[in-house]
Design an enzyme around this catalytic site. Structure first.
Site, PDB file in Angstrom:
ATOM      1  N   SER A 191       2.073  -3.082  -6.739  1.00 47.75           N
ATOM      2  CA  SER A 191       1.368  -4.275  -7.205  1.00 47.75           C
ATOM      3  C   SER A 191       1.577  -4.489  -8.699  1.00 47.75           C
ATOM      4  CB  SER A 191      -0.126  -4.173  -6.899  1.00 47.75           C
ATOM      5  OG  SER A 191      -0.354  -4.162  -5.512  1.00 47.75           O
ATOM      6  N   GLU A 237      -4.457  -7.925 -13.639  1.00 47.47           N
ATOM      7  CA  GLU A 237      -4.844  -7.238 -12.405  1.00 47.47           C
ATOM      8  C   GLU A 237      -6.291  -6.750 -12.439  1.00 47.47           C
ATOM      9  OE1 GLU A 237      -1.991  -4.483 -10.364  1.00 47.47           O
ATOM     10  OE2 GLU A 237      -1.003  -4.626 -12.310  1.00 47.47           O
ATOM     11  N   GLY A 289       0.807  -1.217   0.000  1.00 45.78           N
ATOM     12  CA  GLY A 289       0.000   0.000   0.000  1.00 45.78           C
ATOM     13  C   GLY A 289       0.837   1.261   0.000  1.00 45.78           C
ATOM     14  N   SER A 290       1.940   1.245  -0.732  1.00 49.22           N
ATOM     15  CA  SER A 290       2.887   2.356  -0.688  1.00 49.22           C
ATOM     16  C   SER A 290       2.453   3.553  -1.520  1.00 49.22           C
ATOM     17  CB  SER A 290       4.253   1.889  -1.184  1.00 49.22           C
ATOM     18  OG  SER A 290       4.168   1.508  -2.553  1.00 49.22           O
ATOM     19  N   GLY A 291       1.611   3.338  -2.517  1.00 49.35           N
ATOM     20  CA  GLY A 291       1.277   4.409  -3.450  1.00 49.35           C
ATOM     21  C   GLY A 291       2.311   4.591  -4.533  1.00 49.35           C
ATOM     22  N   LEU A 292       3.219   3.611  -4.674  1.00 46.87           N
ATOM     23  CA  LEU A 292       4.275   3.697  -5.679  1.00 46.87           C
ATOM     24  C   LEU A 292       4.064   2.707  -6.816  1.00 46.87           C
ATOM     25  CD1 LEU A 292       7.422   4.032  -3.347  1.00 46.87           C
ATOM     26  CD2 LEU A 292       6.023   5.847  -4.353  1.00 46.87           C
ATOM     27  N   GLY A 293       2.847   2.195  -6.961  1.00 52.95           N
ATOM     28  CA  GLY A 293       2.553   1.267  -8.054  1.00 52.95           C
ATOM     29  C   GLY A 293       3.185  -0.098  -7.856  1.00 52.95           C
ATOM     30  N   ASP A 328       0.280   2.536 -13.742  1.00 51.03           N
ATOM     31  CA  ASP A 328       1.294   1.773 -13.010  1.00 51.03           C
ATOM     32  C   ASP A 328       1.925   0.691 -13.878  1.00 51.03           C
ATOM     33  OD1 ASP A 328       0.544   3.357 -10.918  1.00 51.03           O
ATOM     34  OD2 ASP A 328      -0.501   1.779  -9.806  1.00 51.03           O
TER      35      ASP A 328
END
Length: 351
Positions: free
Chosen positions: A123, A155, A117-121, A167
């Protein structure tokens, strides 16, 4: 059983990204009608995948950073939405599409350099790394557009994970890109930014990232944004248009070497983004951005959907060290970060 496995011990990695502007306009509910545009840059944080033949005869999926392991018999008769779904769905697709629908006993392990859940793409970078590992192991001729679209399909369509396309494309191409998502699903155009070296150095010297200590649930935030778009909510729609315009403005400013003015637009974009869903920010994020602005930051925003994860900031390079110290003293985990310009990489493990 292994005739389509050309290399039986390979690794791959794909870069994570910072979203500077346009995030949300890559959602199909917006882009299909209005066209989307996103400005992002990949950084020196990665998702890694390791693929090897499993001599024990079954399938083993591991996420070492999460401490999760999933043992399965050598079959395709499993739910792709079960434990470690990205591992499962990528394996299932590769066996169905490129191994004549037959399973192969493999061990697949992964790690990511940042928390979930970092917000850095992360997944999508993980999905791209998994695809690249299979592509090398099975010698599949997949280019970056094909890899990005396949990652999106796995995804968003097979697993039903909410989100846009930026992403997957960031991880599959790497670099500093202005990516356009054309209306009516006509296609995607990745435009690499060719910045003068001194402009790039100044931008990178101004850049700080700070983990807010919270992993956000992007799906819930995206769901609120999509709800607003489908309902033709005037405020959400106006904010999305503004966010897209900000991405184009930041691109032009960076190409002209105007880092300080880019930060001003970054701050405006953050204000617009907050109006698309009430859960995008919270008191911790607001406090950290407040600390940053009081200690030399010119502008900042949450990277990704919001609600937590990483905050990205642009600051006076001469004050960056003090800014990082102030954020760390106030509960953040801040650091400098370097940009990267390579997309995913894969290699055969020596020996």
């Amino acid at each position: 059983m292994f005739e389509n496995l050309k290399h039986d011990n390979v690794r791959a990695r794909a870069p994570l990204r910072l979203g500077l502007g346009g995030g949300g306009t890559d959602l199909s509910s917006y882009a299909r009608e209005h066209g989307g545009a996103v400005l992002n840059a990949t950084i020196d944080r990665y998702a890694y995948a390791h693929l090897a033949k499993n001599n024990e005869g079954g399938i083993c999926f591991r996420a070492d950073d999460l401490g999760e392991i999933d043992h399965l018999p050598c079959t395709l008769d499993f739910d792709v939405k079960g434990k470690l779904p990205l591992h499962r769905v990528t394996y299932a697709h590769m066996m169905e599409r490129y191994n004549n629908g037959r399973p192969m006993p493999l061990s697949i392990s992964t790690t990511i350099d940042v928390p979930a859940g970092s917000g850095l793409g992360a997944s999508s970078a993980l999905t791209v790394a998994l695809i690249e590992a299979y592509a090398l192991a099975m010698r599949l001729p997949l280019g970056p557009y094909e890899v990005a679209e396949l990652a999106y399909e796995l995804e968003r369509e097979r697993l039903g994970m909410l989100g846009g396309k930026q992403d997957q494309y960031a991880a599959a191409f790497g670099g500093f890109n202005y990516t356009e998502f054309l209306a009516k699903d006509v296609g995607v155009i990745v435009n690499p930014l060719r910045l003068h070296r001194e402009y790039l150095n100044e931008f990178e010297s101004s850049l700080v990232i700070c983990f807010s200590g919270q992993s956000r649930e992007s799906a819930k935030i995206i769901e609120k944004q999509v709800t607003g778009l489908k309902a033709l909510d005037e405020q959400t729609m106006a904010a999305m248009h503004e966010i897209k315009q900000h991405a184009a403005e930041m691109k032009s400013l960076l190409l002209a070497g105007q880092v300080r003015k880019t930060a001003d637009v970054l701050q405006q974009s953050w204000l617009a983004k907050k109006s698309t869903a009430t859960t995008i920010t919270n008191s911790i994020i607001d406090d950290l951005i407040g600390v940053a602005m009081a200690n030399g930051a010119w502008g900042g925003k949450v990277s990704g959907a919001g609600g937590g994860g990483f905050i990205m900031l642009l600051a006076d390079p001469s004050r960056r060290h003090n800014l990082i110290e102030a954020l760390n003293e106030n509960g953040g985990a801040a650091s400098a970060v370097r940009l990267t310009f390579e997309g995913p990489e894969s290699w055969v493990v020596p020996g």
